[in-house]
Design a protein around this motif. Structure first.
Motif, PDB file in Angstrom:
ATOM      1  N   MET A   1      -0.274  64.573  53.483  1.00  0.00           N
ATOM      2  CA  MET A   1      -0.629  64.229  54.861  1.00  0.00           C
ATOM      3  C   MET A   1      -1.265  65.415  55.580  1.00  0.00           C
ATOM      4  SD  MET A   1       2.395  61.676  56.090  1.00  0.00           S
ATOM      5  CE  MET A   1       1.794  61.692  57.747  1.00  0.00           C
ATOM      6  N   GLU A   2      -0.791  66.608  55.309  1.00  0.00           N
ATOM      7  CA  GLU A   2      -1.377  67.795  55.933  1.00  0.00           C
ATOM      8  C   GLU A   2      -2.838  67.953  55.533  1.00  0.00           C
ATOM      9  OE1 GLU A   2      -0.862  72.645  55.923  1.00  0.00           O
ATOM     10  OE2 GLU A   2       0.859  71.409  55.377  1.00  0.00           O
ATOM     11  N   SER A   3      -3.121  67.737  54.254  1.00  0.00           N
ATOM     12  CA  SER A   3      -4.488  67.842  53.764  1.00  0.00           C
ATOM     13  C   SER A   3      -5.378  66.783  54.408  1.00  0.00           C
ATOM     14  CB  SER A   3      -4.507  67.695  52.241  1.00  0.00           C
ATOM     15  OG  SER A   3      -5.820  67.717  51.763  1.00  0.00           O
ATOM     16  N   LEU A   4      -4.872  65.561  54.479  1.00  0.00           N
ATOM     17  CA  LEU A   4      -5.651  64.482  55.077  1.00  0.00           C
ATOM     18  C   LEU A   4      -5.836  64.694  56.580  1.00  0.00           C
ATOM     19  CD1 LEU A   4      -4.243  61.348  53.203  1.00  0.00           C
ATOM     20  CD2 LEU A   4      -6.304  62.654  52.701  1.00  0.00           C
ATOM     21  N   CYS A   5      -4.830  65.223  57.246  1.00  0.00           N
ATOM     22  CA  CYS A   5      -4.948  65.491  58.692  1.00  0.00           C
ATOM     23  C   CYS A   5      -5.965  66.594  58.973  1.00  0.00           C
ATOM     24  CB  CYS A   5      -3.582  65.847  59.278  1.00  0.00           C
ATOM     25  SG  CYS A   5      -2.493  64.412  59.433  1.00  0.00           S
ATOM     26  N   ARG A   6      -6.023  67.589  58.109  1.00  0.00           N
ATOM     27  CA  ARG A   6      -7.050  68.631  58.273  1.00  0.00           C
ATOM     28  C   ARG A   6      -8.441  68.041  58.109  1.00  0.00           C
ATOM     29  NH1 ARG A   6      -4.829  74.019  55.159  1.00  0.00           N
ATOM     30  NH2 ARG A   6      -3.169  74.459  56.632  1.00  0.00           N
ATOM     31  N   ALA A   7      -8.595  67.180  57.110  1.00  0.00           N
ATOM     32  CA  ALA A   7      -9.886  66.521  56.908  1.00  0.00           C
ATOM     33  C   ALA A   7     -10.225  65.656  58.120  1.00  0.00           C
ATOM     34  CB  ALA A   7      -9.853  65.673  55.638  1.00  0.00           C
ATOM     35  N   GLN A   8      -9.222  64.985  58.658  1.00  0.00           N
ATOM     36  CA  GLN A   8      -9.405  64.142  59.834  1.00  0.00           C
ATOM     37  C   GLN A   8      -9.887  64.982  61.023  1.00  0.00           C
ATOM     38  OE1 GLN A   8      -5.766  62.335  61.306  1.00  0.00           O
ATOM     39  NE2 GLN A   8      -6.830  60.375  61.520  1.00  0.00           N
ATOM     40  N   ASP A   9      -9.315  66.164  61.185  1.00  0.00           N
ATOM     41  CA  ASP A   9      -9.746  67.056  62.267  1.00  0.00           C
ATOM     42  C   ASP A   9     -11.206  67.472  62.101  1.00  0.00           C
ATOM     43  OD1 ASP A   9      -7.219  66.900  63.373  1.00  0.00           O
ATOM     44  OD2 ASP A   9      -6.557  68.844  62.578  1.00  0.00           O
ATOM     45  N   GLU A  10     -11.606  67.744  60.860  1.00  0.00           N
ATOM     46  CA  GLU A  10     -12.998  68.125  60.589  1.00  0.00           C
ATOM     47  C   GLU A  10     -13.950  66.973  60.896  1.00  0.00           C
ATOM     48  OE1 GLU A  10     -13.947  70.141  56.883  1.00  0.00           O
ATOM     49  OE2 GLU A  10     -11.858  70.813  56.727  1.00  0.00           O
ATOM     50  N   VAL A  11     -13.558  65.756  60.510  1.00  0.00           N
ATOM     51  CA  VAL A  11     -14.400  64.584  60.778  1.00  0.00           C
ATOM     52  C   VAL A  11     -14.537  64.390  62.288  1.00  0.00           C
ATOM     53  CG1 VAL A  11     -14.646  62.089  60.517  1.00  0.00           C
ATOM     54  CG2 VAL A  11     -13.768  63.437  58.617  1.00  0.00           C
ATOM     55  N   ASN A  12     -13.435  64.499  63.010  1.00  0.00           N
ATOM     56  CA  ASN A  12     -13.483  64.341  64.468  1.00  0.00           C
ATOM     57  C   ASN A  12     -14.388  65.384  65.114  1.00  0.00           C
ATOM     58  OD1 ASN A  12     -11.958  62.035  65.137  1.00  0.00           O
ATOM     59  ND2 ASN A  12     -10.073  63.136  64.681  1.00  0.00           N
ATOM     60  N   ALA A  13     -14.337  66.612  64.623  1.00  0.00           N
ATOM     61  CA  ALA A  13     -15.215  67.662  65.151  1.00  0.00           C
ATOM     62  C   ALA A  13     -16.680  67.329  64.880  1.00  0.00           C
ATOM     63  CB  ALA A  13     -14.844  69.016  64.541  1.00  0.00           C
ATOM     64  N   ASP A  14     -16.977  66.851  63.669  1.00  0.00           N
ATOM     65  CA  ASP A  14     -18.355  66.479  63.340  1.00  0.00           C
ATOM     66  C   ASP A  14     -18.826  65.287  64.185  1.00  0.00           C
ATOM     67  OD1 ASP A  14     -18.613  68.522  61.541  1.00  0.00           O
ATOM     68  OD2 ASP A  14     -18.387  67.260  59.752  1.00  0.00           O
TER      69      ASP A  14
ATOM     70  N   SER B   1       4.285  56.148  55.140  1.00  0.00           N
ATOM     71  CA  SER B   1       5.319  55.134  54.912  1.00  0.00           C
ATOM     72  C   SER B   1       5.756  55.059  53.449  1.00  0.00           C
ATOM     73  CB  SER B   1       4.823  53.761  55.377  1.00  0.00           C
ATOM     74  OG  SER B   1       3.710  53.362  54.591  1.00  0.00           O
ATOM     75  N   SER B   2       5.241  55.968  52.626  1.00  0.00           N
ATOM     76  CA  SER B   2       5.596  55.954  51.206  1.00  0.00           C
ATOM     77  C   SER B   2       6.889  56.729  50.963  1.00  0.00           C
ATOM     78  CB  SER B   2       4.470  56.570  50.373  1.00  0.00           C
ATOM     79  OG  SER B   2       4.453  57.967  50.531  1.00  0.00           O
ATOM     80  N   THR B   3       7.349  56.658  49.744  1.00  0.00           N
ATOM     81  CA  THR B   3       8.575  57.376  49.356  1.00  0.00           C
ATOM     82  C   THR B   3       8.256  58.613  48.521  1.00  0.00           C
ATOM     83  OG1 THR B   3       8.817  55.978  47.411  1.00  0.00           O
ATOM     84  CG2 THR B   3       9.955  55.262  49.414  1.00  0.00           C
ATOM     85  N   LEU B   4       7.032  59.106  48.639  1.00  0.00           N
ATOM     86  CA  LEU B   4       6.657  60.305  47.891  1.00  0.00           C
ATOM     87  C   LEU B   4       7.503  61.490  48.347  1.00  0.00           C
ATOM     88  CD1 LEU B   4       2.767  60.022  48.037  1.00  0.00           C
ATOM     89  CD2 LEU B   4       4.214  59.627  46.050  1.00  0.00           C
ATOM     90  N   LYS B   5       7.915  62.279  47.404  1.00  0.00           N
ATOM     91  CA  LYS B   5       8.755  63.438  47.725  1.00  0.00           C
ATOM     92  C   LYS B   5       7.990  64.485  48.539  1.00  0.00           C
ATOM     93  CE  LYS B   5      12.333  62.850  44.605  1.00  0.00           C
ATOM     94  NZ  LYS B   5      13.524  62.373  45.235  1.00  0.00           N
ATOM     95  N   MET B   6       6.716  64.668  48.259  1.00  0.00           N
ATOM     96  CA  MET B   6       5.913  65.699  48.924  1.00  0.00           C
ATOM     97  C   MET B   6       4.829  65.068  49.799  1.00  0.00           C
ATOM     98  SD  MET B   6       7.386  68.356  47.880  1.00  0.00           S
ATOM     99  CE  MET B   6       6.517  69.870  47.741  1.00  0.00           C
TER     100      MET B   6
END
Length: 121
Positions: A35-48, A25-30
């Protein structure tokens, strides 16, 4: 202790979900890169967490209650019919969550004062 690891991993997942929502919901340009980095981490946490739950089923461990309190988290669980509980203080949780989050984000953890690998001082 697998139950402690489960609780800390669940907290890391909560942090990641909150941060993904904030960045989304931020106005960050990138924002998509972060979000991609955080989603990958989220996938790893879910797997663990999935692996830990499988271990719980095999070992007869069941978390009965996780109660977040002002100064920490109280956990009640059963192991092969015997009930146990423990309390994790907020300061310890913050340190553990930070360390685990850094691992999932593939960030280096700082060297503790007085501990210098491969050097004799």
């Amino acid at each position: 202790m697998a139950v402690k690891q489960y609780i800390i991993s669940a907290l890391v997942l909560d942090v990641l979900e909150r941060d993904i929502a904030h960045i989304g919901s931020s106005t960050l340009k990138m924002a998509h890169v972060y979000m991609e980095s955080l989603c990958r981490a989220q996938d790893e946490v879910n797997a663990d967490l999935s692996r830990i739950r499988t271990q719980f089923r095999r070992s007869g461990i069941k978390v009965l209650k996780e109660e977040r309190q002002p100064h920490g988290v109280r956990v009640q669980y059963v192991v092969q019919g015997y009930e146990h509980s423990f309390y994790l203080l907020r300061g310890l949780l913050r340190t553990e969550v930070t360390t685990l989050l850094k691992r999932y984000l593939h960030l280096p953890t700082p060297i503790e004062p007085g501990h210098y690998p491969n050097k004799s001082i």
